[in-house]
Scaffold this motif. Sequence first.
Motif, short mmCIF file in Angstrom:
data_model
loop_
_atom_site.label_atom_id
_atom_site.label_comp_id
_atom_site.label_asym_id
_atom_site.label_seq_id
_atom_site.Cartn_x
_atom_site.Cartn_y
_atom_site.Cartn_z
N THR A 90 12.26 7.34 -8.60
CA THR A 90 11.08 6.26 -8.00
C THR A 90 11.23 6.66 -6.45
N LEU A 91 11.94 7.15 -5.76
CA LEU A 91 11.77 6.76 -4.66
C LEU A 91 11.02 6.09 -3.89
N ILE A 92 11.25 5.39 -2.75
CA ILE A 92 10.28 5.07 -2.01
C ILE A 92 9.49 6.09 -0.60
N HIS A 93 8.64 6.50 -0.95
CA HIS A 93 8.95 7.99 0.36
C HIS A 93 7.44 7.58 1.36
N ASN A 94 7.39 8.29 2.56
CA ASN A 94 5.85 7.91 2.80
C ASN A 94 5.08 8.90 2.17
N ALA A 95 3.73 8.15 2.08
CA ALA A 95 3.15 9.72 1.40
C ALA A 95 2.75 10.36 1.99
N GLU A 96 2.60 9.39 3.21
CA GLU A 96 1.11 10.51 4.37
C GLU A 96 1.82 11.57 4.85
N GLU A 115 1.04 -1.28 0.16
CA GLU A 115 -0.18 -0.27 -0.13
C GLU A 115 0.68 1.12 -0.35
N ALA A 116 1.71 1.16 0.84
CA ALA A 116 2.84 2.49 0.97
C ALA A 116 3.65 2.53 -0.23
N VAL A 117 4.57 1.83 -1.11
CA VAL A 117 4.32 1.82 -2.13
C VAL A 117 3.75 2.55 -3.05
N VAL A 118 2.56 2.13 -3.34
CA VAL A 118 1.67 2.25 -4.51
C VAL A 118 1.52 3.77 -4.31
N ALA A 119 1.10 4.06 -2.83
CA ALA A 119 1.13 5.23 -2.62
C ALA A 119 2.52 6.43 -2.79
N SER A 120 3.15 5.89 -2.72
CA SER A 120 4.71 6.57 -2.87
C SER A 120 4.89 6.53 -4.01
N LEU A 121 4.87 6.67 -5.75
CA LEU A 121 5.00 5.69 -6.17
C LEU A 121 3.88 6.96 -7.39
N GLU A 122 2.43 6.98 -6.62
CA GLU A 122 1.36 7.46 -7.48
C GLU A 122 1.99 9.06 -6.40
N ARG A 123 1.75 9.29 -5.94
CA ARG A 123 2.53 10.21 -4.97
C ARG A 123 3.25 11.30 -6.34
N THR A 163 0.84 0.38 -14.27
CA THR A 163 -0.16 1.33 -13.24
C THR A 163 -0.34 0.20 -12.18
N PHE A 164 0.22 0.39 -11.25
CA PHE A 164 0.73 -0.07 -9.61
C PHE A 164 -0.68 -0.42 -8.70
N SER A 165 -0.54 -2.31 -8.67
CA SER A 165 -1.54 -1.95 -7.72
C SER A 165 -0.92 -3.16 -6.26
N ALA A 166 -1.68 -2.94 -5.21
CA ALA A 166 -1.07 -3.82 -4.16
C ALA A 166 -1.88 -5.30 -3.91
N VAL A 167 -1.59 -6.56 -4.26
CA VAL A 167 -1.88 -7.97 -3.56
C VAL A 167 -1.96 -8.47 -2.45
N ASN A 168 -1.23 -8.18 -1.73
CA ASN A 168 -1.28 -8.07 -0.36
C ASN A 168 0.07 -8.17 0.15
N ALA A 169 0.14 -7.08 1.40
CA ALA A 169 0.95 -6.46 2.60
C ALA A 169 2.32 -6.48 1.87
N SER A 170 1.98 -7.70 1.51
CA SER A 170 3.99 -7.53 1.16
C SER A 170 4.07 -8.21 -0.80
N THR A 171 3.19 -7.66 -1.30
CA THR A 171 3.45 -8.13 -3.18
C THR A 171 2.63 -7.50 -4.16
N LEU A 172 3.48 -6.79 -4.47
CA LEU A 172 3.40 -5.01 -5.62
C LEU A 172 2.41 -6.40 -6.40
N GLN A 173 1.52 -5.19 -7.43
CA GLN A 173 1.78 -5.89 -9.24
C GLN A 173 1.32 -4.81 -10.49
N VAL A 174 1.92 -5.07 -11.05
CA VAL A 174 2.17 -3.76 -12.28
C VAL A 174 2.18 -4.25 -13.75
N GLU A 175 0.80 -3.19 -13.65
CA GLU A 175 0.43 -3.95 -15.14
C GLU A 175 1.32 -2.80 -15.97
N THR A 176 1.49 -3.46 -17.22
CA THR A 176 2.82 -2.91 -17.72
C THR A 176 1.86 -2.34 -19.32
#
Lengths: 275, 320, 539
Positions: free
Chosen positions: C191-197, C138-146, C162-175
């Motif tokens: 693409t630095l990952i930062h806390n988007a909040e 979730e945090a990674v997707v939020a960071s990339l979207e930000r 396109t990014f989506s969270a499959v579960n807490a530890s898995t990220l799915q990327v559609e190209t």
Amino acid sequence: MNSRRGSHTLVFGMVMLVLLAVPIFAAPWLSLDDPLAMNAGARLARPSLEHPLGTDRFGRDLLTRTLHGGRTTLLSCGLALGSALAVGMLLGALAGMFHGSWFDIVLMRIIDVLLAFPFMVFAMVIAALFGTSLFHLLLAVVILWWVNFARLTRSIVLNTRKSTSVDAAFVLGISPLRILLKELLPQAFGPVLVLATFELGHLILAIAALSFLGLGSQPPSPEWGSMLADGRAHFMTTPHVLLGPALFIVLTVLAFNCIGEGLRDRIDPYEKHRI
Amino acid sequence: MGRRLLLTFLQTLMTVFAASIVLFALIRLAPGDPAKLLIGRTMEIALDERTYAKMLGEMRTEMGLTGSWFSQYLSWAGSLLRMDLGTSFYTQRAVAAEIGERLPATFLLAGTALLIQVGIGLLIGMLSALHAGTLLDTLVRLGCVLLASVPGFVIGLLLLLALAVKLELYAIGSEAGLSRLWLPALTLGLLGAPQMIRVVRANLLSELGQVYVQSALSRGLGTRRVVGHAMRNVLLSTITLIGLSLTASISGAVVIESIFAWPGLGEYALNGILHKDYPALQGYALVTVLSVVGIHLTVEALYVWLDPRITRRKKEAAHE
Amino acid sequence: MNRKKLLLPLLFIFVMILWGCSGGGQAASENAAGNRAEAAQADNSAPNSGEAPGTDEKAPQELVIADQEIAAALDPVQPLTSSYLIAIGAGETLFKADPEGKIRPVLADSAEAIDANTWEISLNPEAKFWSGKKVDAEAVVASLERSRELDKQVVPYIQDLTFSAVNASTLQVETARENMDVPLNLSSYQTLIHNAEAAYDSVDTMDLSGMYKVTAFEPQKRMELAVNENYRGTKPAIARVVHEQISDEQTRVLSVLSGASHIAHKLPVSAIEQLQAEDTVTLATTPASNTQTVYLNLDQPKFQDVRVRQALSWGIDRQELILQAAEGQSFPVTTWLSSNPAFAEARSAVYAQYDPEQAGRLLDEAGWVPDGSGIRMKNGEPLTLSLMTWGGDRALGETLQYQWAQLGIQAEIQHGDYSLIETARETGKWDAFIEAWSTFGEPHTLLTGQYSPEGGGNYGGFDDARANELLAQLEGASDEASRHALALEANTYIAEQAPVISLYPRPQVTAVSSTLEGFVDHFRPFENLVNEHLKFVSP
């Protein structure tokens, strides 16, 4: 005493200027190396008989480059200052002649505005907006530097105009232009010349500083300020790369300053005009 | 007196107004589209044409590049009055804030350099005048001419090499701390010193030639007291030069700031040139113009307040 | 004369100075306070060692890095900020290129292509932000979207993802395109990952994940960092890092020589000779993975003849060029892509050696024949070439000019700002200019960007049927080996056609104090200044 010292300084400055100018302007006819010829085998060579001032990072002869660079520096500074002087004297004389007219008033306001821009700042803005080149720097010189000449000429013309001979000329019906050219302007030549000599020294220093910052002359044509900027990287291991251009800048400016001092002592011994 | 000052003040306002028009016009005359420059720099790989065109349009609106020149100037001048100098192309921060961070360093350097310059100028100038015509005087004069002929950056480089690298007396860094102040200040002070020495010397000599001094001396007053008195007038006459030097230090310290990595306005402007950061440069130029004009105004006011006699004399000398 | 009035000028000066002092002094004292507090917290054993690096008897515990520029803001979506944050160990991306050019996971654990359009990325379960918040999908997707929303620079890397969270530890990327190298794209610093909040307006609220935490910050002047005590991996040996901006390149050289800094970054090649003479520093001069390239305007009739373009390339003594313009710190590259470590085999695939005779023959054949003074003429016109350079390429331009002059070509150099080149490109009135594009990335993206008719880096207007066909094949290739082979083939073919002239990778000069051990030379130094193994040793 004053005038004798003035003569000494003047002669000293003149002799030095001639000693510098002759090789600089005769450089193309002296059998020297090509200032652009590179030699990868002789990079940063120390001074020797073959290369009296050594070579730069491309193996180019520094004496040749310094002399050719002097042409660029002296000619461009002289040309720019000459233009500024001509513009300044003309406008200043007209303003002094028609003191109090709308022309005078507008001119003085324009001068006020230009005086608010320090030369370095103006030159940097021009370089940033229109690109870094020697031409743009010289343009900035002409735009700003005429102001000093205009103010000096105006004040001298104004002073002289008050004198009786000019009034008499007016009464006799001689045209104002004729009075300006025959009576008023000649009075200004001396002080303006003194000012120009000092300003030429200032200008050479200012252009060198801007070239040093990379805002002036561009390669491969040699110019003193950019040669110093190039040499700076090798300053600690091979300091001789700075010797030529630095020495020539100092000596040239010194020559102009001496000539200026000498001339001032002669023309304007009481520093009436605060040049 | 008050009316004269008010008039000068109004004139100054006009000057600032005209200078802002000059700056605005210069930037509009510059080749290249600022919006394109801004986008072009940040894109490492080009986008497809449509995305790019859309981005360009947004950028132009955002930067206030739409509408006539006149309306662009009005909105620009309006934001200036609100102390808004725009946003830096490069850092995306407010230019006013960035300049505000750097102004103290520049003023600190300029002020200290001025103190050094005035100190050297008064001391050496007085010595030279009191020993006029002697070997000391000649040496001082020679030294002044010579020093005035050496480019500032050459002096700076030599000092840096000697004191920072060889003797390790000076730490090179990026902070504007007091420990890093003395060397650039000394360099700037030395550069301005010859002018100061000459003015002090010339003015003191002319003061000493005045009737009141001669009569005081003939009445048997001590040389020290007489010179002290004369020095006060000399000090007065150096105000113009002090103003000029301050202007030169604020605007012309670019080279020195660059050599010594002093985080002042000059360094900011150089970075602005490097990055084609128009708003940054515009802000820099405006701030220097304001300081120049402000210093002139202060000098003027000082004269009016201190000695109306001198004002009249100066005015006549400058404007006749 | 009234005494009081006379004091006024002095008072005025005094007030000016006080004003200046108070401003500068305040900042300085705040810093010092911050420094001390941090020292007490992070390194109890040597609380004072940071105050004067180099003067202390013990090894200093504060690493000072002098850089041409540091961050202007703390928010990673601001231009270039992310690259500085990564370089000094504050920020991390999902993947990163190692010194050999291989992509390694950082915040990710592994990545797998499910099909031609889908990737699954599993995240490192230990990864946490400074605040303690987990770096989950979730945090990674939020960071990339930000980043996507706020940072224009990131667009080229993620516009087709396109990014989506499959579960807490898995990220799915559609190209959007097939067979995209997603880990490579997610290794770019943007693409630095930062806390988007988190709020990125102060060092206290910003929230990244790196091994160093920012403790004090003055924009474009100085950033101070201390070890992140909760870091998941090996904690760095050096307790504190200072990243300071010294814009002037020569002053950076002096700074590292005088011991005021331990790493001086982005030094000019002209300083190499001077730095080599000193035993207090060692030099890192890894050539970056980019190619110094002369772009030719193919709309100019003289450059439409392929023989003229080939002659220009044969007539360059790249070894001498590297000696004169890069102090010998690089290697010749005759095909554009070969400055990328993965394509090193193609470095001398075409113009293998300096051959002025061959160049002369080609020019003769093309009708450019030397006149009495050695200048090549055709139909009464001399062969001229105006080469535009900018930035640090001044010496390169001067040397090229000299070498081409030996062939009878009247070359002239215009050294200036990049904007001059941009303006010239817009008007179409140019012959040639030098630019160095990065060659690290997906070969197809890189090559189409340079050589396809609509490529953003195809300045000269190269449009060749065979080249376009090879690029289309490359896009369709489904396995790694055939992609590599096709990229090589296209790269060599294009070099033979010589729409551009490849010279050498631009070296990155970094000076490292000999008291520092463990500095790793990287072809992307702008994001690899510190690592956890750096430590101080007595020289």
